[in-house]
Design a protein around this motif. Structure first.
Motif, mmCIF file in Angstrom:
data_model
loop_
_atom_site.group_PDB
_atom_site.id
_atom_site.type_symbol
_atom_site.label_atom_id
_atom_site.label_comp_id
_atom_site.label_asym_id
_atom_site.label_seq_id
_atom_site.Cartn_x
_atom_site.Cartn_y
_atom_site.Cartn_z
ATOM 1 N N MET A 125 20.036 54.216 54.932
ATOM 2 C CA MET A 125 20.501 55.194 55.911
ATOM 3 C C MET A 125 20.127 54.787 57.334
ATOM 4 O O MET A 125 20.902 54.969 58.279
ATOM 5 C CB MET A 125 19.921 56.573 55.595
ATOM 6 C CG MET A 125 20.518 57.705 56.440
ATOM 7 S SD MET A 125 22.328 57.801 56.343
ATOM 8 C CE MET A 125 22.557 58.156 54.609
ATOM 9 N N GLY A 126 18.925 54.227 57.512
ATOM 10 C CA GLY A 126 18.518 53.776 58.841
ATOM 11 C C GLY A 126 19.460 52.706 59.373
ATOM 12 O O GLY A 126 19.852 52.725 60.544
ATOM 13 N N LYS A 127 19.847 51.760 58.502
ATOM 14 C CA LYS A 127 20.785 50.712 58.882
ATOM 15 C C LYS A 127 22.152 51.302 59.219
ATOM 16 O O LYS A 127 22.808 50.883 60.186
ATOM 17 C CB LYS A 127 20.915 49.707 57.739
ATOM 18 C CG LYS A 127 21.870 48.558 58.031
ATOM 19 C CD LYS A 127 21.944 47.607 56.849
ATOM 20 C CE LYS A 127 22.928 46.469 57.129
ATOM 21 N NZ LYS A 127 23.031 45.544 55.981
ATOM 22 N N ALA A 128 22.590 52.291 58.431
ATOM 23 C CA ALA A 128 23.890 52.929 58.679
ATOM 24 C C ALA A 128 23.919 53.608 60.038
ATOM 25 O O ALA A 128 24.872 53.449 60.810
ATOM 26 C CB ALA A 128 24.188 53.946 57.579
ATOM 27 N N MET A 129 22.849 54.351 60.344
ATOM 28 C CA MET A 129 22.811 55.075 61.606
ATOM 29 C C MET A 129 22.707 54.126 62.798
ATOM 30 O O MET A 129 23.329 54.352 63.839
ATOM 31 C CB MET A 129 21.649 56.068 61.609
ATOM 32 C CG MET A 129 21.815 57.247 60.645
ATOM 33 S SD MET A 129 23.323 58.220 60.923
ATOM 34 C CE MET A 129 24.415 57.574 59.630
ATOM 35 N N SER A 130 21.936 53.059 62.664
ATOM 36 C CA SER A 130 21.834 52.104 63.769
ATOM 37 C C SER A 130 23.164 51.376 63.974
ATOM 38 O O SER A 130 23.547 51.075 65.112
ATOM 39 C CB SER A 130 20.703 51.099 63.521
ATOM 40 O OG SER A 130 20.959 50.295 62.395
ATOM 41 N N THR A 131 23.912 51.147 62.880
ATOM 42 C CA THR A 131 25.206 50.468 62.981
ATOM 43 C C THR A 131 26.229 51.334 63.697
ATOM 44 O O THR A 131 26.935 50.872 64.602
ATOM 45 C CB THR A 131 25.741 50.094 61.582
ATOM 46 O OG1 THR A 131 24.818 49.213 60.947
ATOM 47 C CG2 THR A 131 27.097 49.401 61.683
ATOM 48 N N ILE A 132 26.309 52.606 63.317
ATOM 49 C CA ILE A 132 27.289 53.484 63.978
ATOM 50 C C ILE A 132 26.884 53.761 65.422
ATOM 51 O O ILE A 132 27.729 53.972 66.293
ATOM 52 C CB ILE A 132 27.505 54.788 63.181
ATOM 53 C CG1 ILE A 132 28.818 55.449 63.635
ATOM 54 C CG2 ILE A 132 26.313 55.749 63.328
ATOM 55 C CD1 ILE A 132 29.260 56.598 62.753
#
Length: 386
Positions: A125-132
């Motif tokens: 989830m951390g990676k997803a949020m940083s990507t968006i």
């Protein structure tokens, strides 16, 4: 899965491009129209007002219906409507109404983040949020570049016309977004969804986000007055906005790295609040534009890393079926900051000048610093484990 991510990232890019392109020029443009600084502060805060009111109800609706595509499409339509109003009706009251409409569209940002999170495993989830957030800040950076060029060649009003075109293009792409419905997922009652709001991590992170987003909204709207006072042209105002948002891309990406995980939540949030507070103190005191450029880089880096870390960590304890409700609460609370802090800043600037206004923003950052370093993160993590 990769195609799904790319489509949503493109819509995210255009969504924030549309929102951001007029931001650096709003205060200067409204002042040229004869609008009082105190009212300008309220106009800036109007965007946060609708977000504050609507994000929790929208989050509940998204969780109940488990459909995010419709909200994403509607958000682009509302953004286009607000931009057309700013172009066609250049006045304080029209800008206030258009910011309310645009803020309603921005309130639907919940669906972007929740749907994009579904494209990843919960552990990422951390990676997803940083990507968006990278797509978010890339849209804002591109808006800074486009705004600089358009304001210089055609004038500020045409910036808002460009925003409308970007929103319409975003709507067209949003129509192609794929969203799979989980037929096995039960429709939870509202009382069950609201249980997510009792999460301590969510509440604390939402309060911290209210501080940073309120200060960020205020500073990005009024920093153009600083650069203008130092002799910057409309094109140069866009360049300084570009410096901020360009560094913000790296800050957003930094929040999802192993380095930040190793640094830990307390140090990450504490350092970021401290740096942004110092940035706010120094901006109105710079004697030359070159130093302002350096400060913009520092400010963008610290603010974006802080916001991405808060958004990625806020809902770690929350059940996936309640994510939209939790994110709606998180974004609704920081909408309070986006509503009232710019109004406060406008009053401070009108009474004490830019130094007083930015000093007030720095004080809020240092208050956030005190909260961040006093949190017992071990207790929050134990709650997560339970």
């Amino acid at each position: 899965m990769q195609i799904k991510r790319i489509k949503l990232l493109l819509v995210t890019f255009l969504f924030w491009f549309s929102h951001a392109i007029g931001g650096p020029y709003q205060t200067v443009y409204l002042k040229s129209l004869g609008v009082a600084m105190s009212f300008i502060g309220s106009i800036v805060g109007a965007t946060g007002l609708t977000q504050m009111i609507l994000r929790i109800p929208l989050g509940l609706m998204a969780d109940r219906k488990a459909r995010h595509k419709v909200f994403i499409c509607l958000s682009t339509i509302l953004c286009a409507t607000g931009s057309i109003m700013r172009f066609a009706l250049p006045s304080g009251p029209a800008f206030y109404l258009s910011n309310l409409i645009g803020g309603t569209g921005a309130a639907m940002w919940i669906s972007y983040t929740v749907l994009f999170g579904k494209y990843y495993e919960p552990s990422d989830m951390g990676k997803a949020m940083s990507t968006i957030m990278v797509a978010d800040t890339a849209g804002i950076l591109s808006a800074s570049i486009a705004g600089s060029i358009i304001s210089q060649i055609k004038g500020i009003p045409y910036i808002y016309l460009c925003a409308a075109v970007a929103s319409i293009l975003g709507f067209i792409i949003a129509l192609t977004i794929e969203e799979e419905k989980d037929e096995k997922q039960a429709v939870l009652p509202i009382s069950s969804l609201l249980q997510a709001l009792k999460d301590r991590r969510l509440l604390i992170y939402a309060i911290l986000a209210a501080i940073i987003m309120g200060v960020h909204t205020s500073i990005t709207s009024f920093v153009s007055q600083v650069s203008s006072g130092l002799g910057a042209s409309n094109f140069e105002i866009g360049i300084y906005s570009m410096a901020y948002t360009g560094s913000a891309i790296f800050g957003s990406r930094l929040a999802g790295t192993a380095f930040i995980k190793k640094l830990g939540e307390k140090k990450t949030l504490g350092y970021a609040f401290a740096i942004y507070g110092l940035y706010a103190l120094l901006v109105p005191r710079v004697p030359m534009l070159s130093l302002l450029f350096v400060l913009q880089i520092i400010g963008g880096l610290s603010e974006s890393c802080l916001y991405a870390a808060l958004m990625g960590g806020a809902t770690l304890n929350v059940d996936p079926q309640k994510k939209s409700t939790a994110m709606g609460f998180f974004q609704g609370i920081y909408g309070i900051g986006m509503t009232f802090v710019p109004s406060l800043n406008g009053m401070l600037v009108e009474r004490y000048g830019l130094t007083g206004g930015f000093g007030g923003m720095a004080a809020l950052c240092f208050a956030g610093l005190l909260i961040a370093v006093s949190i017992n993160y071990a207790n929050l993590n134990r709650q997560e484990a339970n």
